[in-house]
Design an enzyme around this catalytic site. Structure first.
Site, PDB file in Angstrom:
ATOM      1  CG  ASP A   8      22.199  57.245  53.870  1.00  0.00           C
ATOM      2  OD1 ASP A   8      22.655  56.794  54.925  1.00  0.00           O
ATOM      3  OD2 ASP A   8      22.534  58.358  53.408  1.00  0.00           O
ATOM      4  CG  ASP A  10      23.197  61.296  58.647  1.00  0.00           C
ATOM      5  OD1 ASP A  10      22.260  61.803  59.264  1.00  0.00           O
ATOM      6  OD2 ASP A  10      24.112  60.653  59.193  1.00  0.00           O
ATOM      7  N   GLY A  45      28.761  58.771  54.972  1.00  0.00           N
ATOM      8  CA  GLY A  45      28.464  57.335  55.002  1.00  0.00           C
ATOM      9  C   GLY A  45      29.464  56.497  55.767  1.00  0.00           C
ATOM     10  NE  ARG A  48      30.354  59.216  66.468  1.00  0.00           N
ATOM     11  CZ  ARG A  48      29.658  58.807  67.528  1.00  0.00           C
ATOM     12  NH1 ARG A  48      30.211  58.796  68.718  1.00  0.00           N
ATOM     13  NH2 ARG A  48      28.404  58.395  67.400  1.00  0.00           N
ATOM     14  CB  SER A 115      24.284  58.048  62.039  1.00  0.00           C
ATOM     15  OG  SER A 115      24.284  58.831  63.216  1.00  0.00           O
TER      16      SER A 115
HETATM   17  P1  B16 Z   1      27.699  59.021  63.895  1.00  0.00           P
HETATM   18  P2  B16 Z   1      24.323  57.759  56.996  1.00  0.00           P
HETATM   19  C1  B16 Z   1      26.534  58.448  58.365  1.00  0.00           C
HETATM   20  O1  B16 Z   1      25.147  58.367  58.268  1.00  0.00           O
HETATM   21  C2  B16 Z   1      27.033  59.809  57.915  1.00  0.00           C
HETATM   22  O2  B16 Z   1      26.828  59.961  56.523  1.00  0.00           O
HETATM   23  C3  B16 Z   1      28.503  59.940  58.192  1.00  0.00           C
HETATM   24  O3  B16 Z   1      28.951  61.212  57.804  1.00  0.00           O
HETATM   25  C4  B16 Z   1      28.753  59.709  59.683  1.00  0.00           C
HETATM   26  O4  B16 Z   1      30.138  59.785  59.992  1.00  0.00           O
HETATM   27  C5  B16 Z   1      28.223  58.330  60.064  1.00  0.00           C
HETATM   28  O5  B16 Z   1      26.835  58.264  59.758  1.00  0.00           O
HETATM   29  C6  B16 Z   1      28.429  58.039  61.530  1.00  0.00           C
HETATM   30  O6  B16 Z   1      27.631  58.919  62.282  1.00  0.00           O
HETATM   31  O7  B16 Z   1      28.967  59.732  64.237  1.00  0.00           O
HETATM   32  O8  B16 Z   1      26.454  59.832  64.213  1.00  0.00           O
HETATM   33  O9  B16 Z   1      27.639  57.629  64.439  1.00  0.00           O
HETATM   34  O10 B16 Z   1      24.617  58.657  55.854  1.00  0.00           O
HETATM   35  O11 B16 Z   1      24.805  56.341  56.814  1.00  0.00           O
HETATM   36  O12 B16 Z   1      22.875  57.857  57.460  1.00  0.00           O
HETATM   37 MG    MG Z   2      24.079  59.534  53.875  1.00  0.00          MG
END
Ligand code: B16
Ligand code: MG
Length: 214
Positions: A8, A10, A45, A48, A115
């Protein structure tokens, strides 16, 4: 035997989770909602839009789809501003060594981030070439805890899911990895990530001797 490791982004490779948190906290405050670290665990995870819906439900606020899309975009504008300052030095300690040591063992390396900003973060960190495949939020229909993102990564790597190990900091991500039939190392608190095969405090703490005994 583990043949591929899927990371992963973030919260596992870099603390962009913090930037998501402060952007959501800023948006929530406009509705009189005080977002706490405990609430934030629910946002990790997940997509949005799902994150926004969770926040609005905390304040019993109902909005149209159009209003929600504007707010999600507003949060993303702040998040994109925050991440522009990130630098390769912010990669968590031990992560690049771990990837190099996995490579020496001929293990394939994937990235699976929900993300849609993951490509920009990877570019800013200069680590695209460390991965055999990069999957981001623009490539999936279902967000974690659905296993789609990890199954797609395994498919791209040409490795059966049962031979994949996932590193995740989110409860939804651990559930997604398990639903994909993969082993999972949780990065964070055992109280939140109890469904993982093993929980470590930091990604760099992983002991390679544990690779095939999870
Ligand atoms: P975005 P990961 C996730 O990334 C984040 O943990 C989560 O908090 C966020 O809402 C999601 O990505 C969407 O991100 O708004 O930038 O598209 O932890 O899966 O790397
Ligand atoms: Mg994460």
């Amino acid at each position: 035997m583990i043949q591929a490791v899927i990371f992963d982004l973030d919260g596992v490779i870099i603390d962009t989770a913090h930037y998501h948190y402060i952007a959501w906290k800023r948006l929530a405050s406009e509705f009189g909602i005080t977002l706490t670290p405990a609430h934030n665990e629910l946002l990790k995870g997940v997509s949005r839009m799902r994150s926004l819906e969770i926040i609005l439900s905390l304040g019993n606020i109902a909005l149209s789809q159009e209003q929600k899309e504007l707010l999600a975009e507003k949060k993303n504008t702040w998040f994109v501003e925050y991440i522009e300052s990130i630098r390769p030095e912010e990669i968590f300690p031990g992560v690049l060594d771990l990837i190099q040591n996995l490579r020496k063992r001929k293990i394939k390396i994937g990235l699976a981030s929900s993300s849609k900003n993951a490509p920009r973060v990877i570019e800013l960190l200069g680590i695209a070439r460390d991965f055999d495949t990069l999957i981001d939020g623009t490539m999936i229909n279902q967000t974690k805890p659905d296993p789609e993102i990890f199954l797609l990564a395994a498919h791209r790597l040409g490795v059966d899911p049962t031979h994949c190990l996932v590193f995740e900091d989110a409860e939804a991500g651990v559930e997604a990895a398990r639903a994909a039939g993969m082993k999972c190392v949780g990065v964070g608190q055992p109280s939140q990530l109890g469904k993982a095969d093993k929980v470590i405090a930091h990604t760099g703490d992983f002991n390679l001797n544990d690779l095939n005994s999870l």
